[in-house]
Design a protein around this motif. Structure first.
Motif: not given
Length: 85
Positions: A21-50
């Motif tokens: 989905y897009a905004d008026i500033n020419n940005n695209l967005y999407r959300h990704v939903i992980l299985p909860k088992e994968l979510a356990q691997l996410l760092p809690r204090d920062r965003l992910l690098e590619e």
């Protein structure tokens, strides 16, 4: 992140990708939903690098960046990219 006992390849088949989905500033967005088992691997204090989100089995075209955490649901990752190439 540690993936000692988690089969990332099998779990990556359960990843949900929203439509973009897009905004008026020419940005695209999407959300990704992980299985909860994968979510356990996410760092809690920062965003992910590619390289990190790709290592979790998330597959998207180039240019997407993890820009926000949805704290009530840490398995929901929000991504953004410029629609201008």
């Amino acid at each position: 992140m540690t993936s000692d006992l988690i089969d990332i390849a099998a779990l990556s088949e359960q990843i949900y990708y929203s439509e973009t989905y897009a905004d008026i500033n020419n940005n695209l967005y999407r959300h990704v939903i992980l299985p909860k088992e994968l979510a356990q691997l996410l760092p809690r204090d920062r965003l992910l690098e590619e390289t990190e989100w790709r290592a979790l089995g998330i597959t998207q075209s180039k240019g997407w960046r993890h820009y926000m955490r949805h704290n009530p649901e840490p398995h929901v990752l929000l991504f953004k990219k410029s629609a201008i190439h």
